[in-house]
Motif scaffolding. Structure first.
Motif, mmCIF file in Angstrom:
data_model
loop_
_atom_site.group_PDB
_atom_site.id
_atom_site.type_symbol
_atom_site.label_atom_id
_atom_site.label_comp_id
_atom_site.label_asym_id
_atom_site.label_seq_id
_atom_site.Cartn_x
_atom_site.Cartn_y
_atom_site.Cartn_z
ATOM 1 N N VAL A 86 -10.745 -1.128 -9.666
ATOM 2 C CA VAL A 86 -10.643 -1.685 -8.314
ATOM 3 C C VAL A 86 -9.401 -2.579 -8.207
ATOM 4 O O VAL A 86 -8.690 -2.538 -7.203
ATOM 5 C CB VAL A 86 -11.932 -2.436 -7.931
ATOM 6 C CG1 VAL A 86 -11.758 -3.202 -6.629
ATOM 7 C CG2 VAL A 86 -13.095 -1.459 -7.813
ATOM 8 N N ALA A 87 -9.125 -3.355 -9.248
ATOM 9 C CA ALA A 87 -7.917 -4.193 -9.228
ATOM 10 C C ALA A 87 -6.657 -3.323 -9.178
ATOM 11 O O ALA A 87 -5.708 -3.636 -8.441
ATOM 12 C CB ALA A 87 -7.886 -5.111 -10.447
ATOM 13 N N LEU A 88 -6.627 -2.232 -9.933
ATOM 14 C CA LEU A 88 -5.483 -1.320 -9.892
ATOM 15 C C LEU A 88 -5.333 -0.683 -8.512
ATOM 16 O O LEU A 88 -4.213 -0.527 -8.010
ATOM 17 C CB LEU A 88 -5.611 -0.244 -10.968
ATOM 18 C CG LEU A 88 -5.403 -0.702 -12.409
ATOM 19 C CD1 LEU A 88 -5.746 0.416 -13.387
ATOM 20 C CD2 LEU A 88 -3.988 -1.206 -12.618
ATOM 21 N N ALA A 89 -6.452 -0.325 -7.889
ATOM 22 C CA ALA A 89 -6.402 0.207 -6.524
ATOM 23 C C ALA A 89 -5.811 -0.838 -5.579
ATOM 24 O O ALA A 89 -5.004 -0.517 -4.710
ATOM 25 C CB ALA A 89 -7.801 0.621 -6.063
ATOM 26 N N GLY A 90 -6.201 -2.086 -5.779
ATOM 27 C CA GLY A 90 -5.647 -3.166 -4.968
ATOM 28 C C GLY A 90 -4.149 -3.318 -5.169
ATOM 29 O O GLY A 90 -3.389 -3.453 -4.198
ATOM 30 N N LEU A 91 -3.705 -3.265 -6.404
ATOM 31 C CA LEU A 91 -2.273 -3.380 -6.675
ATOM 32 C C LEU A 91 -1.493 -2.207 -6.080
ATOM 33 O O LEU A 91 -0.388 -2.398 -5.560
ATOM 34 C CB LEU A 91 -2.034 -3.484 -8.184
ATOM 35 C CG LEU A 91 -2.545 -4.772 -8.824
ATOM 36 C CD1 LEU A 91 -2.348 -4.725 -10.336
ATOM 37 C CD2 LEU A 91 -1.874 -6.004 -8.225
ATOM 38 N N LEU A 92 -2.064 -1.012 -6.147
ATOM 39 C CA LEU A 92 -1.424 0.140 -5.513
ATOM 40 C C LEU A 92 -1.275 -0.100 -4.008
ATOM 41 O O LEU A 92 -0.236 0.206 -3.421
ATOM 42 C CB LEU A 92 -2.229 1.415 -5.769
ATOM 43 C CG LEU A 92 -1.748 2.661 -5.025
ATOM 44 C CD1 LEU A 92 -0.335 3.047 -5.463
ATOM 45 C CD2 LEU A 92 -2.716 3.805 -5.235
ATOM 46 N N HIS A 93 -2.285 -0.670 -3.397
ATOM 47 C CA HIS A 93 -2.222 -0.913 -1.960
ATOM 48 C C HIS A 93 -1.265 -2.061 -1.604
ATOM 49 O O HIS A 93 -0.714 -2.075 -0.513
ATOM 50 C CB HIS A 93 -3.621 -1.118 -1.394
ATOM 51 C CG HIS A 93 -4.314 0.186 -1.152
ATOM 52 N ND1 HIS A 93 -4.763 0.982 -2.186
ATOM 53 C CD2 HIS A 93 -4.589 0.855 -0.014
ATOM 54 C CE1 HIS A 93 -5.293 2.083 -1.689
ATOM 55 N NE2 HIS A 93 -5.192 2.032 -0.362
ATOM 56 N N VAL A 94 -1.040 -2.972 -2.531
ATOM 57 C CA VAL A 94 0.024 -3.972 -2.319
ATOM 58 C C VAL A 94 1.377 -3.261 -2.287
ATOM 59 O O VAL A 94 2.230 -3.546 -1.441
ATOM 60 C CB VAL A 94 0.005 -5.068 -3.398
ATOM 61 C CG1 VAL A 94 1.265 -5.933 -3.329
ATOM 62 C CG2 VAL A 94 -1.237 -5.939 -3.253
ATOM 63 N N TYR A 95 1.563 -2.317 -3.200
ATOM 64 C CA TYR A 95 2.805 -1.537 -3.221
ATOM 65 C C TYR A 95 2.974 -0.755 -1.916
ATOM 66 O O TYR A 95 4.069 -0.718 -1.341
ATOM 67 C CB TYR A 95 2.801 -0.589 -4.424
ATOM 68 C CG TYR A 95 3.969 0.356 -4.459
ATOM 69 C CD1 TYR A 95 5.262 -0.112 -4.677
ATOM 70 C CD2 TYR A 95 3.789 1.721 -4.262
ATOM 71 C CE1 TYR A 95 6.345 0.761 -4.699
ATOM 72 C CE2 TYR A 95 4.862 2.593 -4.288
ATOM 73 C CZ TYR A 95 6.143 2.106 -4.503
ATOM 74 O OH TYR A 95 7.211 2.971 -4.515
ATOM 75 N N ILE A 96 1.892 -0.157 -1.431
ATOM 76 C CA ILE A 96 1.957 0.570 -0.156
ATOM 77 C C ILE A 96 2.310 -0.393 0.976
ATOM 78 O O ILE A 96 3.100 -0.053 1.866
ATOM 79 C CB ILE A 96 0.641 1.326 0.105
ATOM 80 C CG1 ILE A 96 0.445 2.428 -0.947
ATOM 81 C CG2 ILE A 96 0.624 1.918 1.509
ATOM 82 C CD1 ILE A 96 -0.937 3.059 -0.948
ATOM 83 N N PHE A 97 1.740 -1.596 0.945
ATOM 84 C CA PHE A 97 2.097 -2.616 1.935
ATOM 85 C C PHE A 97 3.597 -2.885 1.922
ATOM 86 O O PHE A 97 4.242 -2.936 2.969
ATOM 87 C CB PHE A 97 1.330 -3.920 1.667
ATOM 88 C CG PHE A 97 2.000 -5.136 2.242
ATOM 89 C CD1 PHE A 97 1.938 -5.396 3.600
ATOM 90 C CD2 PHE A 97 2.699 -6.010 1.426
ATOM 91 C CE1 PHE A 97 2.572 -6.513 4.142
ATOM 92 C CE2 PHE A 97 3.334 -7.122 1.953
ATOM 93 C CZ PHE A 97 3.277 -7.369 3.314
#
Length: 133
Positions: free
Chosen positions: A9-20
């Motif tokens: 879940v943390a990795l998914a969050g970091l991926l979505h920071v990158y998408i942001f």
């Protein structure tokens, strides 16, 4: 299972920071808009307000996912903090997964993007649910 779920879940969050960052900060850069299938600077400029808004949605989901994963990871099972972390992580990861499915519903040409966006949240949700057993 809980530790694996927290990491996913943390990795998914970091991926979505990158998408942001791509959508809200770097959208008008040719290397970025090409990633999203745009073919001209004019298209990037026209869609920039939409991408900016969408980027912040991704950031807010990322914050929820990372915060939930941290709370889940650092708190003992059965505590209120653990329950809050689990709930926040599950809600955020499930929202990311559903957003990937919505993206896929726009056409099979979006399969790669949907898979990139949805694989970590899918695994996170699966391991969160397995951690309940």
């Amino acid at each position: 299972m809980g530790i694996i779920a927290s990491v996913l879940v943390a990795l998914a969050g970091l991926l979505h920071v990158y998408i942001f960052v791509l959508e809200s900060v770097r959208w008008r850069a040719p290397a970025t808009w090409r990633i999203f299938g745009l073919t001209s600077q004019e298209d990037a400029d026209t869609t920039a307000p939409l991408a900016y808004n969408q980027g912040f949605y991704n950031l807010f989901l990322a914050i929820g996912a990372v915060l939930g994963a941290v709370l889940l990871f650092v708190s003992p099972f059965g505590t209120t903090v653990h329950t809050v972390g689990f709930t926040l992580a599950l809600f955020s990861a499930a929202s990311m997964l559903l957003a990937a499915l919505v993206l896929l519903s726009t056409g099979i040409s979006r399969l790669r993007s949907a898979a990139i966006q949805g694989t970590l949240p899918l695994l996170g949700v699966a391991f969160l649910l397995l951690s309940l057993l």
